[in-house]
Write an enzyme that holds these catalytic residues in place. Structure first.
Site, PDB file in Angstrom:
ATOM      1  N   ASP A   1       9.197   2.806  -0.033  1.00  0.00           N
ATOM      2  CA  ASP A   1       8.132   3.504   0.674  1.00  0.00           C
ATOM      3  C   ASP A   1       8.360   3.251   2.158  1.00  0.00           C
ATOM      4  OD1 ASP A   1       5.875   4.229   2.012  1.00  0.00           O
ATOM      5  OD2 ASP A   1       4.471   3.494   0.500  1.00  0.00           O
TER       6      ASP A   1
ATOM      7  N   TYR B   1       0.855  -1.186   0.000  1.00  0.00           N
ATOM      8  CA  TYR B   1       0.000   0.000   0.000  1.00  0.00           C
ATOM      9  C   TYR B   1       0.888   1.233   0.000  1.00  0.00           C
ATOM     10  CZ  TYR B   1      -3.525   3.405   1.435  1.00  0.00           C
ATOM     11  OH  TYR B   1      -4.362   4.491   1.502  1.00  0.00           O
TER      12      TYR B   1
ATOM     13  N   LYS C   1       4.080   9.830   8.509  1.00  0.00           N
ATOM     14  CA  LYS C   1       3.867   9.360   9.880  1.00  0.00           C
ATOM     15  C   LYS C   1       4.891   9.920  10.881  1.00  0.00           C
ATOM     16  CE  LYS C   1       1.378   5.406   8.080  1.00  0.00           C
ATOM     17  NZ  LYS C   1      -0.051   5.522   8.336  1.00  0.00           N
TER      18      LYS C   1
HETATM   19  N1  HOZ Z   1      -3.621   4.209   5.702  1.00  0.00           N
HETATM   20  C1  HOZ Z   1      -3.795   3.804   7.043  1.00  0.00           C
HETATM   21  C2  HOZ Z   1      -3.597   2.353   7.228  1.00  0.00           C
HETATM   22  N2  HOZ Z   1      -2.451   1.769   6.651  1.00  0.00           N
HETATM   23  C3  HOZ Z   1      -5.144   4.160   7.593  1.00  0.00           C
HETATM   24  C4  HOZ Z   1      -5.244   5.580   7.886  1.00  0.00           C
HETATM   25  C5  HOZ Z   1      -6.376   5.961   8.812  1.00  0.00           C
HETATM   26  O1  HOZ Z   1      -7.445   5.385   8.776  1.00  0.00           O
HETATM   27  O2  HOZ Z   1      -6.168   6.875   9.578  1.00  0.00           O
END
Ligand code: HOZ
Length: 428
Positions: free
Chosen positions: A239, A144, A267
């Site tokens: 990534d 992802y 993050k």
């Molecule tokens: N993209 C996040 C999980 N890999 C989720 C982000 C969220 O729901 O805050």
């Protein structure tokens, strides 16, 4: 456990926000039950609108690593906010955070800050395509990289949670140049390169896959990708949105000693505020506008509050022993959870690296998405709810990793393991 206020808030939210949320995985779609609305958090614990407290392993999906509301980070944000929240002009804090990332991450010589991980990967791809004059991109099933159109092919995280192969609204053309292959499979990568090698701009990979549960790279996998991309003149993009400053100060690239051409961050580098970044070799980054011809911009890029939070967080993380502590706790959780699952007779495998751990209701080993998706979804659901009821907040999806914070101490780990002992028994 009372959930009256969360339920009421959810009903209100459903009227104004799709699914009542602003990001799909939060909606408890694959586990059912009531989404908890959070009112405050401190250290390793969060409190919901009904006054229930939980030990938090979501940690804002990995953005928080020092514990919620860490006083040093909060003070840095407070002090920056007092001087103005956004200027749309350069500030010294951007230069400082850039210097800090460059100091720690071996392959990064120059960096551009954006506001999310999605923007980072999307921009890194644009740069890779411009730099190579090629269009195709190779990604891995279950990987992802945010929600940019061209990367939403066989994606992990929320896309896997919803069980959809891609997403409505992405034109065929947007993914036509995206080649998807299984993670950890160098043979297939080699075969794809033998066929399309001269057309592939870049391979984008989570060096540690953390959006299909937690799947570690097999020995030699990342080095193999480095070798193939070099042979064919393609770029290697790591990534590190999740792994950056979470598995080591220098990220997964420092741990594995494999240096990519471009790296993406998010993050942790924002200390809990919205930040993304992409960086790499000077000769590549100099192609980004205004120095070069690859356009990319953002009103809130390099936002002073986010830079202040990021700087405070990275400086705290650079202290001696921080990663060793995270590593030890993650390894202990993964080891002891496996023992408890064994005792209860539940098929289970767990892994850990740095401040990340993951588990899967599957006898293991799991080395790619096809295997991860064979895990028992019913067991996960029962376990998830049994843990939640006992005050342990895990990601509401089997395709997410669990995130540790330095605030998870002995008390939190013991409570978690005690709750897991009961939850595994419930799951059989
Ligand atoms: N993209 C996040 C999980 N890999 C989720 C982000 C969220 O729901 O805050």
């Amino acid at each position: 456990m009372r959930t009256t206020r969360s339920k009421k808030l959810l009903r209100r939210a459903m009227g104004v926000l799709p699914g009542g949320v602003n990001s799909p995985v939060r909606a408890f779609g694959s586990v059912g039950g009531t989404v908890r609305f959070v009112v405050q958090a401190s250290g390793a614990r969060i409190e919901d609108a009904d006054g229930n407290c939980y030990i938090d392993y979501v940690a804002s999906w990995g953005a928080i690593i020092l514990g919620h509301a860490h006083p040093v980070v909060i003070e840095a944000v407070r002090s920056a906010a007092g001087r103005g929240t956004s200027f749309g002009a350069p500030t010294e804090a951007e230069v400082e955070l850039a210097e800090r990332v460059i100091e720690h991450v071996p392959s990064v010589e120059m960096i551009r800050f954006v506001s999310s991980g999605t923007e980072a990967t999307m921009s890194a791809l644009r740069l890779a395509r411009a730099a190579t004059g090629r269009d195709r991109v190779l990604k891995f099933e279950g990987g992802y990289h945010g929600h940019a159109d061209s990367l939403l092919a066989a994606a992990g995280s929320g896309v896997a949670t919803l069980g959809i192969p891609g997403t409505a609204g992405v034109p065929q053309g947007a993914v036509a140049d995206t080649v998807v292959i299984p993670y950890n499979d160098l043979e297939v990568a080699e075969a794809v390169f033998a066929r399309y090698g001269e057309e592939i701009a870049a391979v984008i990979v989570e060096p540690i896959a953390a959006n299909m549960g937690l799947v570690l790279p097999n020995a030699g996998f990342l080095a193999g990708l480095r070798d193939i991309t070099r042979r064919y003149g393609s770029l290697l993009i790591f990534d590190e949105v999740i792994t950056g400053f979470r598995v080591a100060l220098g990220g997964a690239q420092a741990r594995f000693g494999v240096l990519p051409d471009l790296s993406c961050f998010g993050k942790v580098i924002g200390g809990g505020l919205p930040v993304g970044a992409y960086g790499g070799r000077r000769s590549l980054m100099q192609q980004v506008a205004p120095e070069g011809k690859v356009f990319q911009a953002g009103t809130l890029s390099g936002n002073p509050l986010a830079m202040a939070a990021g700087l405070a967080a990275l400086d705290l993380l650079a202290r001696e022993g921080v990663y060793a502590g995270l590593e030890e706790t993650a390894a202990r959780l993964s080891r002891e959870l496996s023992t408890l699952a064994d005792e209860a007779g539940v098929p289970f495998c767990a892994s850990a690296v740095g401040g990340l751990f993951g588990f899967c209701f599957h006898p293991g080993p799991v080395s790619n998405y096809a295997e991860a998706s064979k895990a028992d979804a019913r067991l996960f659901k029962v376990f998830f709810h049994a843990m939640l009821e006992q005050g342990i907040y895990l990601a509401p999806s089997p395709y997410e990793a669990a995130f540790l914070m330095t605030a998870h101490g002995e008390a939190e780990v013991s409570e978690t393991l005690e709750a897991a002992r009961k939850a595994f028994r419930k799951a059989v």
